[in-house]
Motif scaffolding. Structure first.
Motif, PDB file in Angstrom:
ATOM      1  N   SER A  97      -0.167   9.702  -0.962  1.00 36.29           N
ATOM      2  CA  SER A  97      -1.534   9.495  -1.402  1.00 36.29           C
ATOM      3  C   SER A  97      -2.360   8.986  -0.246  1.00 36.29           C
ATOM      4  N   SER A  98      -3.618   9.376  -0.234  1.00 41.70           N
ATOM      5  CA  SER A  98      -4.556   8.884   0.767  1.00 41.70           C
ATOM      6  C   SER A  98      -5.888   8.666   0.091  1.00 41.70           C
ATOM      7  N   CYS A  99      -6.583   7.627   0.513  1.00 37.06           N
ATOM      8  CA  CYS A  99      -7.817   7.225  -0.155  1.00 37.06           C
ATOM      9  C   CYS A  99      -8.830   6.784   0.886  1.00 37.06           C
ATOM     10  N   ASN A 140      -0.166   6.514   2.417  1.00 38.47           N
ATOM     11  CA  ASN A 140       1.186   6.709   2.933  1.00 38.47           C
ATOM     12  C   ASN A 140       2.002   7.480   1.907  1.00 38.47           C
ATOM     13  N   SER A 141       3.289   7.618   2.227  1.00 37.54           N
ATOM     14  CA  SER A 141       4.245   8.288   1.347  1.00 37.54           C
ATOM     15  C   SER A 141       5.326   7.301   0.951  1.00 37.54           C
TER      16      SER A 141
ATOM     17  N   ILE B 139      -0.372  -4.455   5.619  1.00 34.24           N
ATOM     18  CA  ILE B 139       0.743  -3.532   5.422  1.00 34.24           C
ATOM     19  C   ILE B 139       0.429  -2.286   6.245  1.00 34.24           C
ATOM     20  N   LEU B 140       1.340  -1.961   7.145  1.00 36.28           N
ATOM     21  CA  LEU B 140       1.229  -0.727   7.913  1.00 36.28           C
ATOM     22  C   LEU B 140       2.301   0.233   7.411  1.00 36.28           C
ATOM     23  N   SER B 141       1.996   1.520   7.475  1.00 39.02           N
ATOM     24  CA  SER B 141       2.939   2.488   6.931  1.00 39.02           C
ATOM     25  C   SER B 141       2.776   3.829   7.632  1.00 39.02           C
ATOM     26  N   GLY B 142       3.809   4.637   7.538  1.00 39.37           N
ATOM     27  CA  GLY B 142       3.747   5.966   8.130  1.00 39.37           C
ATOM     28  C   GLY B 142       5.018   6.734   7.875  1.00 39.37           C
ATOM     29  N   SER B 143       4.982   8.009   8.185  1.00 40.91           N
ATOM     30  CA  SER B 143       6.157   8.847   7.975  1.00 40.91           C
ATOM     31  C   SER B 143       6.238   9.901   9.065  1.00 40.91           C
TER      32      SER B 143
END
Lengths: 184, 186
Positions: A97-99, A140-141, B139-143
């Motif tokens: 999702s992205s917002c 993020n996923s 919160i940091l995030s990534g893939s």
């Protein structure tokens, strides 16, 4: 009707009324496919927000984003009226999702999360207080286990004094989206 | 020994000692395999684990902190070690790896923060954030999709740079803010 190729194929293929099972007989069994696999019955959805959602949070309100326009909904498990995905079967699901959000001058923090029935999985958080109107992207996923009939939805919580946050949506382009997939 | 099901099944299914091979039937040149029901494989390497408690004073001065996500949500083929935080690829393939890291930044000054996948062959930055305020929650995030050879390893690292060793990685069993997931892409 059962099919058993165990004599000819070392990994066994067997069939029941509602399932084909490939099981290991000898060494580690793998299945090699020499063509693409398309499964139009695999639970999978993609939905986006078609218009701005204005003044939906900013004062700590937990806002569930209603991704109203569906471009994929294999299995019909996503409800565009509620923004809720309901797992049709027990499995592991990948969500992305992205917002895009425009936050106001009283903002103190932004939290973006997937809520899976009862557990919140936080996707992004920014505790900054920019003291200015700001446009940012959160997203993020995540891979989470779901039981049949569990639900997932996307929520944004902007803390501060004034309910002045806009979640950005548009009909002509995908700004804010939610998609999911039963991992095979 | 080959089995030819082409009369009954358009694709050709053959078998070797450890593999089932499905190929398009040359007579029909079927290019894809179409399934008409949900498909899942409970043997596919796939895991997800989260951090259950706060880890204090782990970075802030540039220390590269490998996170040990100690509580597994699932680990289908037992490839993730929740004592070390390390995922080991069981076979050579491409893997989808996802990291989410919640933290409270170090106590002094404006800093930078980064989370990354440290894999055997390369390190992949997932998110870099400049302008981190002191003692704030983020919160940091990534893939990313990472090619891995069999027995290659991958872990998630957190780096907060520019201050002192006062940054905290957030864990908890209620809201889950620090999570590592991976999946062998079929």
């Amino acid at each position: 009707m059962a099919v058993n190729n165990a004599v000819n194929l070392v990994p066994a293929i067997s069939g029941t009324a509602n399932q084909i099972a490939v099981s290991q007989v000898g060494a580690a069994a793998t299945i090699a496919l020499a063509s693409s696999v398309i499964n139009t019955s695999q639970p999978m959805f993609m939905a986006y927000l078609s218009a701005n959602a204005v003044n939906v949070t900013g004062d700590g309100t937990v806002y569930t984003i209603l991704f109203d326009t569906v471009s994929i909904n294999q299995g019909s498990s996503y409800n565009a009226g509620t923004g809720i995905f309901t797992a049709p079967i027990t499995g592991k699901y990948l969500f992305s999702s992205s917002c895009i959000a425009v936050t106001g001058t009283t903002r103190t923090a932004v939290q973006f999360q997937v809520t899976n029935t009862t557990i919140n999985y936080l996707l992004q958080y920014d505790g900054n207080s920019p003291a200015a109107i700001r446009t940012e992207t959160f997203g993020n996923s995540i891979i989470i286990p779901m039981s049949s009939a569990d639900t997932s939805k996307i929520q944004i919580i902007v803390s501060g004094a004034v309910k002045d946050t806009t979640v950005v949506g548009a009909a002509g382009q995908v700004d804010t989206y939610f998609c999911g997939y039963l991992l095979p | 020994m080959a089995v030819n099901n082409s009369v009954n099944l358009a694709p050709l299914i053959t078998g070797t000692s450890n593999q089932i091979q499905v190929t398009p039937n040359p007579s029909t040149n079927v290019a894809a395999i179409a399934l008409t029901s949900p498909f899942f494989n409970t043997s596919q390497p796939m895991f997800s684990a989260f951090l259950s408690s706060n880890q204090t004073n782990v970075s802030g001065d540039g220390t590269v902190y490998p996170i040990v996500f100690d509580t597994e949500l699932f680990d289908q083929a037992s490839n993730y070690n929740n004592s070390t935080g390390i995922f080991t690829a069981p076979v050579t393939a491409n893997y989808l790896l996802i990291g989410v890291v919640g933290f409270i930044s170090s106590s002094g000054g404006t800093t930078t923060a980064q989370i990354q996948v440290n894999a055997t062959a390369a390190t992949y930055p997932l998110f870099f954030q400049p302008g981190i305020s002191a003692s704030f929650t983020y919160i940091l995030s990534g893939s990313c999709i990472v090619p891995m050879a069999a027995n290659d390893t991958a872990k998630i690292e957190f780096i907060n740079t520019g201050s002192t060793l006062t940054a905290r990685v957030n864990g908890g069993t209620g809201q889950r803010a620090t999570i590592f997931s991976g999946y062998l892409l079929p």
